[in-house]
Design an enzyme around this catalytic site. Sequence first.
Site, short mmCIF file in Angstrom:
data_model
loop_
_atom_site.label_atom_id
_atom_site.label_comp_id
_atom_site.label_asym_id
_atom_site.label_seq_id
_atom_site.Cartn_x
_atom_site.Cartn_y
_atom_site.Cartn_z
NE ARG A 8 49.64 -53.33 113.60
CZ ARG A 8 50.44 -53.17 112.55
NH1 ARG A 8 51.66 -52.67 112.71
NH2 ARG A 8 50.05 -53.50 111.34
NE ARG A 45 60.14 -51.90 105.96
CZ ARG A 45 61.14 -52.46 106.62
NH1 ARG A 45 61.95 -53.30 105.99
NH2 ARG A 45 61.35 -52.19 107.90
CE1 TYR A 90 56.12 -46.90 119.91
CE2 TYR A 90 54.59 -48.19 118.57
CZ TYR A 90 55.74 -47.42 118.67
OH TYR A 90 56.51 -47.15 117.57
CD GLN A 109 48.27 -48.21 114.67
OE1 GLN A 109 49.27 -47.49 114.63
NE2 GLN A 109 48.30 -49.49 114.32
CB SER A 162 50.81 -51.22 107.06
OG SER A 162 50.60 -52.57 107.33
N PRO A 163 49.46 -48.95 108.83
CG PRO A 163 48.41 -49.00 110.89
CD PRO A 163 48.78 -49.88 109.74
#
Length: 790
Positions: free
Chosen positions: A632, A726, A584, A502, A424-425
């Site tokens: 995303r 994680r 964002y 990304q 994942s980013p």
Amino acid sequence: MRIVCIGGGPAGLYFGLLIKRRHPAHEVIVVERNRPYDTFGWGVVFSDQTLGNLRAADPRSADMILEAFNHWDDIEINFRGAKVRSSGHGFCGIGRKRLLNILQQRCEELGVKLVFETQVTNDDDYDADLIVASDGLNSAIRQKYAATYRPDIDMRDCRFVWLGTKKRFDAFTFAFEKTEWGWFQAHAYRFDDETSTFIVETPERVWRAAGLDEMSKEDSIAFCERLFAKYLDGNPLMSNASHLRGSSQWIRFPRVVNREWVHWKTRDGGKRVPVVLMGDAAHTAHFSIGSGTKLALEDAIELANSMDAHPHDLAAALAHYTDVRSVDVLRIQNAARNSTEWFEHVDRYASFEPEQFAYSLLTRSQRISHENLRERDAAYVASFEDWLSVRAGIEREPHKHSIPPMFTPFTLRGVTLKNRVVVSPMAQYSAVDGIAGDYHLMHLGARAMGGAALVMTEMTCVSPEARITPGCPGMYAPEHLAAWRRIVQFVHTQSDAKIGMQLGHAGAKASTRVSWEGIDQPLPDGNWPLLSASPQQYLRGVSQWSHEATHAELREIEAQFVRATEMATEAGFDWLELHCAHGYFLSSFLSPLTNHRADEYGGPLVNRLRYPLEVFAAMRKVWPQDKPMSVRISAHDWVDGGTTPDDAVEIARAFKAAGADMIDVSSGQVSKEEKPVFGRMFQTPFADRIRNEAGIATIAVGAISEADHVNSIIAAGRADLCAVARPHLANPSWTLNEAAKIGYFDVNWPKQYAAAKSQLERNYERERAQAAENARLSPFERAQRAEGTV
């Protein structure tokens, strides 16, 4: 004590006999509205585990129930002319009437007083120390004290009718039939030597379109007989609900949840008496996971246990009961919700081949995972894995392990990923002036060598003002291009992973400190102006206010995204993702919580989509046609009035039409008012909906931490890739480690690390062998082994 159970279903009867067996001096009364030995309904289902709980609580009634059971291991799924069977599931069926008769008989043996043909609407008619409200899903007692219990009743979408047949099914059988109005499904299982339950279910809209809402009971039964004739072998369908007429026999399932389970009332003289909910009065779980009666009986067991654990403090006993049961019930209800939604949307999966459709059904609740299914029926899982890998373009070699779904390749445009795992980013806040340095080379390079197929950069910003923090990387200056080219070259030369970038703009969440200095907190000094779709303050009273982006600013930011895309092409990235999630800048246009514009970019969803789609189209135009682009999104804002999963499907359709290849499905982080419902793989249902309703490939994210999770998601067609965050921070070689853990050894390791491969695999093999041996031991033998006495 004097105890009154209002309602003589499984919960009230079982609690009555348990408490009377343990405390013969108690006066226990069960009051039931039906006649003696009378009930409605057909068979109920238990798992083998539930039987174990009953045996521990009362061996006598457990033996009586076991003698009346019909046991089976197989589940059979009939879909589009194909029949798929899986074994090892361990279910038991018993007639509801027979079960109640056994419990009634056991109550009488123990001295419980049974009162029949008495409809209780007022619990004040009974002088008791404890009142148990076990009066079913339409509980009058729950309604009376609704201000305390605060019930939440959700009427589900499907209509169903509970029928019986003399056709004796030898497996728990699911049958799906498509009509001109939509899909119907049957759930069928034998519960005695000559009778089976046969539940027919269909969405409300299909039920009405077929005219069942206007049919007589006899005509609707005849309709079902014709529809499922090939499964009935000439046997008719029967109803034992003689009190129902016409369409009233078709009901919708009510999911019942109560905030509180105990109401304390004060009687004359100041005596406080608790009224505690139990069984369907307290909660319901959809029949498709067969847990309603199980939950009722386990409520009874726990209430009896809690009262024994607190013999002199009834309040403490009831508090313990509700604490324990509410957790267990929530777990089952979450699984039931997943199962219910699957059956409400059979059309979502109707394009699947029968093999994958069956697997999706078996794992629909997320209680049964890939490895759990393998434990039940290894041959079935191996056969399905072979089928899945052939569809992915590879076949297992002779005498080798079948290929787990997570290790099948995946191709988009001209890029083929070696497996289904994505790093994942993940924001690392370690860039200097936007430059990705040695840290990023180490961080991304290590994970590329760790077995994942695709390694994504963290959100890389298209301008200095687009950065979340001063530590975020950028792609807007020549030195940024040089730094990223170095990292891409390392990944390509030292691993067989692909690497993606990304791109994003932080919008109203920009100009904050790095996470370990105060996540989302404004910089102590040197803050830069913020802009967003509309003015907003992310942290109320703390964050800076953003201003509404002007049209000139929108065109400038679009150009910045195009410039960054061209630089990503020059750097050699294999994959590009546009960040339109988490509040964002581009996300702020999509969510009605953050977009209050009055121009062509505000208002209905089609307008809110306009600017993000313009940016995407401009990027897609300059990004190489043989390389994929993903987007995303936040599929759920988890706030009333925000983006919903229904909206997310429409957002995905719009990006697909604009040329997106894949949707990376996340949720939340748009508003601090959010109330997400966490759990393992908790965001996967959103990826499932988008993939199978919008018809576009998806990446599932969120609490995916084991190979078993990835295998289950990919095999069931819920997503095409799984992004793991994680766990990759804790272990850069997470994918290689998980392969060894599940016993799949046909994975390439970096040649420099090859010496560790066989040792790790041997260690896990010993652990699996030890676990299998422990599973064969009795609890006493396991305790002895743990103490070193064996």
